[in-house]
Design a protein around this motif. Structure first.
Motif, PDB file in Angstrom:
ATOM      1  N   PHE A 198      11.962  80.377  -2.193  1.00 36.75           N
ATOM      2  CA  PHE A 198      10.405  79.312  -2.048  1.00 36.75           C
ATOM      3  C   PHE A 198       9.888  79.295  -2.813  1.00 36.75           C
ATOM      4  O   PHE A 198       8.726  78.411  -3.353  1.00 36.75           O
ATOM      5  CB  PHE A 198      10.507  79.087  -0.545  1.00 36.75           C
ATOM      6  CG  PHE A 198      11.183  78.244   0.781  1.00 36.75           C
ATOM      7  CD1 PHE A 198      11.587  77.433   0.528  1.00 36.75           C
ATOM      8  CD2 PHE A 198      12.589  79.080   0.943  1.00 36.75           C
ATOM      9  CE1 PHE A 198      12.755  76.372   1.871  1.00 36.75           C
ATOM     10  CE2 PHE A 198      13.133  78.796   1.759  1.00 36.75           C
ATOM     11  CZ  PHE A 198      14.047  77.188   2.249  1.00 36.75           C
ATOM     12  N   ILE A 201       9.412  76.238  -5.822  1.00 34.64           N
ATOM     13  CA  ILE A 201       8.711  75.383  -5.641  1.00 34.64           C
ATOM     14  C   ILE A 201       7.588  75.136  -4.407  1.00 34.64           C
ATOM     15  O   ILE A 201       6.974  74.445  -5.263  1.00 34.64           O
ATOM     16  CB  ILE A 201       9.626  74.788  -3.958  1.00 34.64           C
ATOM     17  CG1 ILE A 201      11.432  75.293  -4.315  1.00 34.64           C
ATOM     18  CG2 ILE A 201       9.003  74.110  -3.486  1.00 34.64           C
ATOM     19  CD1 ILE A 201      12.210  75.050  -2.873  1.00 34.64           C
ATOM     20  N   PHE A 202       6.546  76.337  -4.292  1.00 38.98           N
ATOM     21  CA  PHE A 202       4.995  76.330  -3.476  1.00 38.98           C
ATOM     22  C   PHE A 202       4.666  76.663  -4.998  1.00 38.98           C
ATOM     23  O   PHE A 202       3.895  75.626  -4.956  1.00 38.98           O
ATOM     24  CB  PHE A 202       5.255  77.667  -2.696  1.00 38.98           C
ATOM     25  CG  PHE A 202       6.105  77.378  -1.134  1.00 38.98           C
ATOM     26  CD1 PHE A 202       6.191  76.155  -0.972  1.00 38.98           C
ATOM     27  CD2 PHE A 202       6.437  78.728  -0.436  1.00 38.98           C
ATOM     28  CE1 PHE A 202       6.948  76.037  -0.143  1.00 38.98           C
ATOM     29  CE2 PHE A 202       6.849  78.499   0.207  1.00 38.98           C
ATOM     30  CZ  PHE A 202       7.361  76.901   0.522  1.00 38.98           C
ATOM     31  N   THR A 213       2.721  82.825   4.360  1.00 39.15           N
ATOM     32  CA  THR A 213       3.026  82.233   3.116  1.00 39.15           C
ATOM     33  C   THR A 213       2.873  83.779   2.042  1.00 39.15           C
ATOM     34  O   THR A 213       3.806  84.245   1.107  1.00 39.15           O
ATOM     35  CB  THR A 213       2.659  81.090   2.493  1.00 39.15           C
ATOM     36  OG1 THR A 213       3.537  79.937   3.485  1.00 39.15           O
ATOM     37  CG2 THR A 213       4.065  80.561   1.518  1.00 39.15           C
ATOM     38  N   ILE A 395       7.921  80.022   5.954  1.00 41.62           N
ATOM     39  CA  ILE A 395       8.546  78.598   4.881  1.00 41.62           C
ATOM     40  C   ILE A 395       8.327  77.567   5.315  1.00 41.62           C
ATOM     41  O   ILE A 395       7.807  76.783   4.514  1.00 41.62           O
ATOM     42  CB  ILE A 395      10.262  79.758   5.332  1.00 41.62           C
ATOM     43  CG1 ILE A 395      10.485  80.808   4.856  1.00 41.62           C
ATOM     44  CG2 ILE A 395      10.892  78.042   5.130  1.00 41.62           C
ATOM     45  CD1 ILE A 395      11.902  81.416   4.782  1.00 41.62           C
ATOM     46  N   TYR A 396       8.258  77.368   6.845  1.00 40.95           N
ATOM     47  CA  TYR A 396       8.007  75.720   7.103  1.00 40.95           C
ATOM     48  C   TYR A 396       6.472  75.807   8.024  1.00 40.95           C
ATOM     49  O   TYR A 396       6.101  74.473   7.000  1.00 40.95           O
ATOM     50  CB  TYR A 396       8.569  76.112   8.499  1.00 40.95           C
ATOM     51  CG  TYR A 396       9.928  76.173   8.350  1.00 40.95           C
ATOM     52  CD1 TYR A 396      10.772  74.906   7.830  1.00 40.95           C
ATOM     53  CD2 TYR A 396      10.876  76.465   9.107  1.00 40.95           C
ATOM     54  CE1 TYR A 396      12.238  74.467   7.865  1.00 40.95           C
ATOM     55  CE2 TYR A 396      12.044  77.499   9.304  1.00 40.95           C
ATOM     56  CZ  TYR A 396      12.390  75.947   8.751  1.00 40.95           C
ATOM     57  OH  TYR A 396      13.859  75.794   8.220  1.00 40.95           O
ATOM     58  N   MET A 399       5.691  73.578   3.988  1.00 36.32           N
ATOM     59  CA  MET A 399       7.029  72.402   3.521  1.00 36.32           C
ATOM     60  C   MET A 399       6.172  71.804   4.949  1.00 36.32           C
ATOM     61  O   MET A 399       6.182  70.111   4.198  1.00 36.32           O
ATOM     62  CB  MET A 399       7.897  72.876   4.085  1.00 36.32           C
ATOM     63  CG  MET A 399       8.625  74.216   3.149  1.00 36.32           C
ATOM     64  SD  MET A 399      10.457  74.433   3.603  1.00 36.32           S
ATOM     65  CE  MET A 399      11.328  72.623   3.753  1.00 36.32           C
ATOM     66  N   TRP A 400       6.006  71.669   5.537  1.00 40.76           N
ATOM     67  CA  TRP A 400       4.693  70.719   6.564  1.00 40.76           C
ATOM     68  C   TRP A 400       3.495  69.978   5.535  1.00 40.76           C
ATOM     69  O   TRP A 400       3.415  69.144   5.812  1.00 40.76           O
ATOM     70  CB  TRP A 400       4.303  71.392   7.864  1.00 40.76           C
ATOM     71  CG  TRP A 400       3.399  70.158   8.917  1.00 40.76           C
ATOM     72  CD1 TRP A 400       2.896  70.870   8.801  1.00 40.76           C
ATOM     73  CD2 TRP A 400       4.388  70.103   9.366  1.00 40.76           C
ATOM     74  NE1 TRP A 400       2.090  69.296   9.559  1.00 40.76           N
ATOM     75  CE2 TRP A 400       3.368  69.239  10.067  1.00 40.76           C
ATOM     76  CE3 TRP A 400       5.162  68.728   9.842  1.00 40.76           C
ATOM     77  CZ2 TRP A 400       3.796  67.606  10.801  1.00 40.76           C
ATOM     78  CZ3 TRP A 400       6.313  68.282  10.281  1.00 40.76           C
ATOM     79  CH2 TRP A 400       4.792  67.327  11.247  1.00 40.76           C
ATOM     80  N   ASP A 401       3.449  70.831   5.426  1.00 44.68           N
ATOM     81  CA  ASP A 401       1.721  70.046   4.397  1.00 44.68           C
ATOM     82  C   ASP A 401       2.372  69.533   3.038  1.00 44.68           C
ATOM     83  O   ASP A 401       1.818  68.722   2.470  1.00 44.68           O
ATOM     84  CB  ASP A 401       1.149  71.167   3.412  1.00 44.68           C
ATOM     85  CG  ASP A 401       0.127  72.415   4.317  1.00 44.68           C
ATOM     86  OD1 ASP A 401       0.028  71.579   5.652  1.00 44.68           O
ATOM     87  OD2 ASP A 401      -0.194  73.560   4.636  1.00 44.68           O
ATOM     88  N   MET A 402       3.479  69.892   2.506  1.00 42.06           N
ATOM     89  CA  MET A 402       4.203  68.782   0.893  1.00 42.06           C
ATOM     90  C   MET A 402       4.393  67.859   1.899  1.00 42.06           C
ATOM     91  O   MET A 402       4.600  67.182   1.363  1.00 42.06           O
ATOM     92  CB  MET A 402       5.508  70.015   0.679  1.00 42.06           C
ATOM     93  CG  MET A 402       4.871  71.550  -0.326  1.00 42.06           C
ATOM     94  SD  MET A 402       6.208  72.080  -0.131  1.00 42.06           S
ATOM     95  CE  MET A 402       6.982  70.753  -1.227  1.00 42.06           C
ATOM     96  N   THR A 403       5.110  67.535   3.176  1.00 41.20           N
ATOM     97  CA  THR A 403       5.801  66.652   3.864  1.00 41.20           C
ATOM     98  C   THR A 403       4.129  65.535   3.811  1.00 41.20           C
ATOM     99  O   THR A 403       4.215  64.265   3.944  1.00 41.20           O
ATOM    100  CB  THR A 403       6.167  67.066   5.262  1.00 41.20           C
ATOM    101  OG1 THR A 403       7.550  67.808   4.381  1.00 41.20           O
ATOM    102  CG2 THR A 403       7.069  65.580   5.404  1.00 41.20           C
TER     103      THR A 403
END
Length: 407
Positions: A198, A201-202, A213, A395-396, A399-403
């Motif tokens: 990840f 990706i970040f 993170t 991890i999540y 990903m939640w911020d990206m969503t």
């Protein structure tokens, strides 16, 4: 004196291998015949045994003798002794019956020692790694007093008692150790295999990473850069620590630490008190002197800090003091043990008092094991949940911020 390796047939037709000392090969052959063995091969030095014989000897040496094997051996020895069989006959039967190859060889060697005129105590003393100081001294007490069957009965109780105490402590430590190992593995797998997938990706997304993170990525970078150095440091540290524990001072400090440990200390103290009381009571009933009992306890109690106090008690006894005053000056003996020793000494029922102490602390150890498990379970579960939860957030959360950015 030269050493000769031999392979021979015993009176029962079994193959016996071993070594003996003799001036000449003829003298070695006469010694074997005197032991009741028929020589098959005899050569000076161990190299002449051949590779296959050498391998077999090493395999036998590596065989372990468990408490279960020792208990069965002692029970069979006592039963046949009560039946009126001679020591030589008992050892011959035990050699045939036992399935443990190492114990089988020891029975053969003890039989040979008895035939040479040695006492049973001397035959047992030739194998100090198998028969403890306590075991050997109880055999000597029974042999000298003519009450060997009764002494062996008490010895069986002690071995079974020791086995039970060890089993209780092992069961208390097994679950915490297992959970700690699982925690370490979960941390390693998540940090090494999950987080790196990840990181890339970040890095491509321009968002502010949450602190879990950031910490996880920092840990990954640290272990990636210094992991091998850290591993080498841990290995060197463990090696140095193991060497330190083999020193007298290191062992003393380690044993004192465990006796004072917040959670485990009471458990180890109660187990030591149970062991002390049971051994003292049995040895005194077997006719062993108090000074000899303290010597034996010093080598069998399993804790150098308590063993040091036995040496101090013994020194004061030699000065003519009673048994209870030196015990009152110790640091690790509990008030119950001290008071029971005092009452037993004054009333002349020390054996009964100590046996009552042993029974009491046996129950206390069982209760402490149950309490320890109940106290540690929530802490260990929270630790496991904390590790997994931390990496889940690391991890999540981004990903939640990206969503949210995509929406």
């Amino acid at each position: 004196m030269p050493t000769f390796s031999y392979q021979a047939q015993s009176e029962t037709g079994q193959t016996v291998r071993g070594t003996l000392e003799a001036e000449t090969i003829d003298q070695a052959q006469r010694k074997l015949l005197a032991l009741g063995y028929i020589p098959v091969s005899l050569a000076q030095g161990n190299a002449e045994m051949g590779f296959s014989g050498w391998i077999e000897e090493k395999m036998v040496d590596m065989t372990s003798i468990t408490d279960k094997d020792l208990i069965l051996f002692t029970k069979q020895f006592r039963t046949m002794l009560q039946a009126g069989l001679s020591i030589l006959e008992i050892l011959r039967i035990l050699e045939e019956q036992t399935e443990n190859k190492k114990l089988k060889r020891i029975c053969s060697e003890m039989n040979a020692a008895i035939k040479q005129g040695r006492t049973l105590y001397e035959a047992f003393s030739a194998h100090p790694k198998i028969f403890s100081n306590l075991y050997r001294n109880m055999v000597r007490a029974g042999e000298e007093s003519g009450t060997l069957p009764e002494v062996l009965h008490r010895l069986i109780y002690l071995i079974e008692h020791e086995r039970k105490v060890k089993s209780d402590i092992k069961s208390a430590l097994q679950y915490p150790i297992t959970v700690v190992v699982v925690l370490a593995l979960a941390f390693y797998v998540l940090l090494t295999f999950v987080i790196p997938k990840f990181v890339g990706i970040f890095a491509k997304v321009k968002i502010e990473l949450p602190w879990p993170t950031v910490v996880a990525i920092g840990l990954y970078d640290f272990f990636a850069a210094y992991g091998y150095y850290l591993l080498a440091g841990v290995i060197v540290g463990l090696f140095a620590f193991s060497k330190f524990l083999k020193t007298e001072r290191g062992r003393l400090m380690w044993d004192r630490f465990w006796l004072r440990a917040p959670i485990f200390g009471p458990l180890f103290t109660k187990a030591a008190m149970a062991r002390f009381a049971a051994i003292f009571a049995i040895l005194q009933a077997s006719g062993v002197s108090v000074l000899s009992i303290l010597d034996i306890l010093g080598g069998t109690i399993g804790n150098s800090a308590i063993a040091l106090e036995f040496a101090q008690i013994k020194a004061q006894l030699k000065e003519g003091r009673g048994l209870s005053p030196p015990f009152r000056q110790t640091k690790h003996f509990t008030p119950m043990v001290i008071n029971m020793v005092s009452v037993g000494e004054e009333s002349g029922n020390l054996e009964e008092m100590l046996q009552a102490v042993a029974n009491h602390y046996d129950d206390e150890v069982e209760y402490a094991v149950a309490s320890l498990s109940a106290a540690l379970n929530p802490i260990l579960i929270l630790g496991l949940a904390g590790v997994v939860g931390f990496f889940a957030l690391a991890i999540y959360m981004p990903m939640w911020d990206m969503t949210k950015m995509l929406k």
